[in-house]
Design a protein around this motif. Sequence first.
Motif, short mmCIF file in Angstrom:
data_model
loop_
_atom_site.label_atom_id
_atom_site.label_comp_id
_atom_site.label_asym_id
_atom_site.label_seq_id
_atom_site.Cartn_x
_atom_site.Cartn_y
_atom_site.Cartn_z
N HIS A 1 0.87 -1.19 -0.06
CA HIS A 1 -0.01 -0.09 0.08
C HIS A 1 0.72 1.15 -0.01
CE1 HIS A 1 -3.70 -2.19 0.78
NE2 HIS A 1 -2.78 -3.18 1.40
N GLY A 2 2.16 1.14 0.04
CA GLY A 2 3.04 2.26 -0.10
C GLY A 2 4.42 1.89 0.13
N ARG A 3 5.32 2.97 0.53
CA ARG A 3 6.66 2.60 0.90
C ARG A 3 6.60 2.63 2.49
NH1 ARG A 3 10.85 7.63 0.46
NH2 ARG A 3 12.81 6.61 1.37
N CYS A 4 6.61 1.52 2.92
CA CYS A 4 6.86 1.41 4.37
C CYS A 4 8.14 1.51 4.95
CB CYS A 4 6.26 -0.13 4.63
SG CYS A 4 6.37 -0.41 6.28
N VAL B 1 -2.37 7.38 11.71
CA VAL B 1 -3.01 6.42 12.39
C VAL B 1 -2.55 6.04 13.77
CG1 VAL B 1 -3.41 3.64 12.29
CG2 VAL B 1 -3.05 5.18 10.13
N LEU B 2 -3.57 6.11 14.69
CA LEU B 2 -3.20 6.16 15.95
C LEU B 2 -3.74 4.80 16.82
CD1 LEU B 2 -4.16 9.81 16.88
CD2 LEU B 2 -1.69 8.88 16.51
N LEU C 1 -5.34 -0.19 6.47
CA LEU C 1 -4.99 -0.46 5.05
C LEU C 1 -6.01 0.23 4.31
CD1 LEU C 1 -3.94 -4.08 4.74
CD2 LEU C 1 -2.35 -2.04 4.96
N SER C 2 -7.19 0.23 4.60
CA SER C 2 -8.38 0.86 3.93
C SER C 2 -8.20 2.22 4.08
CB SER C 2 -9.60 0.30 4.54
OG SER C 2 -10.85 1.21 3.84
N LEU D 1 -6.42 7.75 1.82
CA LEU D 1 -5.58 9.00 1.82
C LEU D 1 -4.93 8.96 0.36
CD1 LEU D 1 -3.90 8.87 5.43
CD2 LEU D 1 -5.63 10.51 4.38
N VAL D 2 -4.43 7.88 -0.19
CA VAL D 2 -3.37 7.93 -1.24
C VAL D 2 -4.20 7.55 -2.62
CG1 VAL D 2 -1.43 7.65 0.15
CG2 VAL D 2 -2.61 5.84 -1.37
#
Length: 270
Positions: A45-48, A116-117, A258-259, A264-265
């Motif tokens: 889902h992105g660059r972790c 994300v908390l 993840l959702s 967001l992106v």
Amino acid sequence: MPTVTVNGVELYFEEHGTGQPIVGIHGTPSSAMLWAGAAAELANHGRCILYDRRGFYRSAPPEPFHSIDLTEHLDDLAALIATLHAEPAVLIGRSTGGLIALEFTRRFPDKVKGLVLLEPALFTLDPKADAWAADTRRRVLAHVAVEPARLAEALLRDALGDETWDAFPHELKNILGGTSPAVLAEMRGYGLDLSEDPLVLGEEALAGVRVPALIVSAEDSLEACRLVNVRLAAHLPHAETVLVPGGHLIDPAHPAVLSFIDRLVGGAPG
């Protein structure tokens, strides 16, 4: 082992995937090693980007190593994000990492795309939670004079319960136990959840956090964590909440997380 030198310390970090930067901030006591399974999912889902905070596991402590303040964690995170050209980032913070992520967003809003908390340890938001944290601090510090090397274990047993600690694999117990000096340094410092002088944020400060935020609570977690999340949900202006099964060690790659990132992106990378 990849490291980056920031603010006089070497921080261990690792990267997985490409696209939107997603930076994970672990709790206390902990390490990015506990996020290994989540990293594989987040990389879709992105660059972790994961890292060990100063003094924890693979990140060398400063010399001399007596105390760690919240501001040092904030400055380290800012330098890491800048060095890796990873802004604006989605920040995922669990427990103490959530406190760091929230205050980082307040101080460096242009560096954050979303929050994300995972039960952030901002116990001063609620009187009952604040009293629980103060009692926990007293109980855990009582171990320092007797068994200082088992401080991290004492904290986890107190917060998560004996059964959770006993279920950890032997190697994980050794890793977490080895973070005891960093745990004590945070307790001696300023602004962390179990510091003598923890961070205090009022309604006005929370209202100034303008990025989208996902607040995640766990069904079987501590009452103190749920009380904090209720307060956050009431005062963060762009927050949504979700309740997930399990305890305080919430999966950073839970489907709800993840959702949220995908929204967001604009969807996961193909």
